[in-house]
Design a protein around this motif. Structure first.
Motif, PDB file in Angstrom:
ATOM      1  N   LEU A  17      52.315  26.035  50.924  1.00 30.96           N
ATOM      2  CA  LEU A  17      53.173  26.920  50.135  1.00 30.96           C
ATOM      3  C   LEU A  17      52.609  27.115  48.730  1.00 30.96           C
ATOM      4  O   LEU A  17      52.540  28.245  48.231  1.00 30.96           O
ATOM      5  N   ALA A  18      52.171  26.033  48.114  1.00 29.31           N
ATOM      6  CA  ALA A  18      51.577  26.124  46.775  1.00 29.31           C
ATOM      7  C   ALA A  18      50.334  27.005  46.796  1.00 29.31           C
ATOM      8  O   ALA A  18      50.156  27.864  45.912  1.00 29.31           O
ATOM      9  N   ASP A  19      49.484  26.812  47.790  1.00 25.20           N
ATOM     10  CA  ASP A  19      48.267  27.633  47.897  1.00 25.20           C
ATOM     11  C   ASP A  19      48.608  29.106  48.088  1.00 25.20           C
ATOM     12  O   ASP A  19      47.973  29.977  47.492  1.00 25.20           O
ATOM     13  N   TRP A  20      49.611  29.378  48.924  1.00 26.11           N
ATOM     14  CA  TRP A  20      50.000  30.756  49.208  1.00 26.11           C
ATOM     15  C   TRP A  20      50.517  31.447  47.947  1.00 26.11           C
ATOM     16  O   TRP A  20      50.129  32.578  47.642  1.00 26.11           O
ATOM     17  N   ILE A  21      51.388  30.777  47.200  1.00 29.23           N
ATOM     18  CA  ILE A  21      51.928  31.370  45.969  1.00 29.23           C
ATOM     19  C   ILE A  21      50.839  31.503  44.913  1.00 29.23           C
ATOM     20  O   ILE A  21      50.765  32.501  44.193  1.00 29.23           O
ATOM     21  N   ALA A  28      53.331  30.424  38.675  1.00 27.60           N
ATOM     22  CA  ALA A  28      54.547  30.477  39.488  1.00 27.60           C
ATOM     23  C   ALA A  28      54.504  29.423  40.582  1.00 27.60           C
ATOM     24  O   ALA A  28      55.528  28.813  40.909  1.00 27.60           O
ATOM     25  N   ALA A  29      53.329  29.203  41.150  1.00 24.74           N
ATOM     26  CA  ALA A  29      53.184  28.186  42.195  1.00 24.74           C
ATOM     27  C   ALA A  29      53.536  26.812  41.650  1.00 24.74           C
ATOM     28  O   ALA A  29      54.306  26.069  42.268  1.00 24.74           O
ATOM     29  N   LEU A  30      53.004  26.484  40.501  1.00 27.56           N
ATOM     30  CA  LEU A  30      53.282  25.179  39.888  1.00 27.56           C
ATOM     31  C   LEU A  30      54.767  25.022  39.595  1.00 27.56           C
ATOM     32  O   LEU A  30      55.381  23.995  39.918  1.00 27.56           O
ATOM     33  N   SER A  31      55.367  26.048  39.030  1.00 28.35           N
ATOM     34  CA  SER A  31      56.791  26.005  38.690  1.00 28.35           C
ATOM     35  C   SER A  31      57.661  25.863  39.939  1.00 28.35           C
ATOM     36  O   SER A  31      58.571  25.026  39.989  1.00 28.35           O
ATOM     37  N   PHE A  32      57.373  26.668  40.965  1.00 28.30           N
ATOM     38  CA  PHE A  32      58.189  26.640  42.173  1.00 28.30           C
ATOM     39  C   PHE A  32      58.069  25.301  42.889  1.00 28.30           C
ATOM     40  O   PHE A  32      59.080  24.719  43.312  1.00 28.30           O
ATOM     41  N   ILE A  33      56.867  24.798  43.036  1.00 30.35           N
ATOM     42  CA  ILE A  33      56.673  23.525  43.732  1.00 30.35           C
ATOM     43  C   ILE A  33      57.329  22.393  42.957  1.00 30.35           C
ATOM     44  O   ILE A  33      57.927  21.482  43.553  1.00 30.35           O
ATOM     45  N   THR A  34      57.275  22.441  41.635  1.00 31.16           N
ATOM     46  CA  THR A  34      57.954  21.433  40.823  1.00 31.16           C
ATOM     47  C   THR A  34      59.460  21.463  41.076  1.00 31.16           C
ATOM     48  O   THR A  34      60.085  20.427  41.293  1.00 31.16           O
ATOM     49  N   GLU A  35      60.040  22.653  41.075  1.00 31.04           N
ATOM     50  CA  GLU A  35      61.482  22.783  41.336  1.00 31.04           C
ATOM     51  C   GLU A  35      61.834  22.323  42.750  1.00 31.04           C
ATOM     52  O   GLU A  35      62.862  21.675  42.972  1.00 31.04           O
ATOM     53  N   LEU A  36      60.991  22.646  43.703  1.00 31.23           N
ATOM     54  CA  LEU A  36      61.228  22.245  45.086  1.00 31.23           C
ATOM     55  C   LEU A  36      61.156  20.721  45.231  1.00 31.23           C
ATOM     56  O   LEU A  36      61.983  20.105  45.901  1.00 31.23           O
TER      57      LEU A  36
END
Length: 95
Positions: A17-21, A28-36
């Motif tokens: 998921l991180a790679d895809w974003i 955005a990938a870093l932020s989203f994965i952190t929140e997840l």
């Protein structure tokens, strides 16, 4: 308080998921994965807060975070994240 661990499958789900974003937006990938990850960690406080999802397997529970399902089970008092899947995937897959 329960401990929370990620299965290999869940770790792979997060990495993919991180790679895809990150292909479009690394920040955005870093932020989203952190929140997840925070959403996963919060399961340690009230692990039984989210409903069982027997259609997914025995003892499986599901927490929704944005467009993703955090699929987990309890092992004693501890939480094991089994998988992290997009909500559009087949809701009846088993884990």
């Amino acid at each position: 308080m329960a401990s929370v661990s990620l299965s290999r499958r869940a770790q792979t789900n997060l990495r993919d998921l991180a790679d895809w974003i990150a292909r479009d937006n690394p920040d955005a990938a870093l932020s989203f994965i952190t929140e997840l990850r925070v959403a996963c960690t919060e399961l340690s406080i009230f692990p039984r807060r989210f409903p069982k999802a027997p259609q997914l397997g025995t003892g499986i529970r599901r927490r929704t975070f944005r467009n993703y399902h955090i699929i987990y089970r309890l092992q004693g008092e501890d939480v094991v994240i089994v998988a992290i899947v997009h909500a559009a995937r087949d809701p009846n897959m088993s884990f």
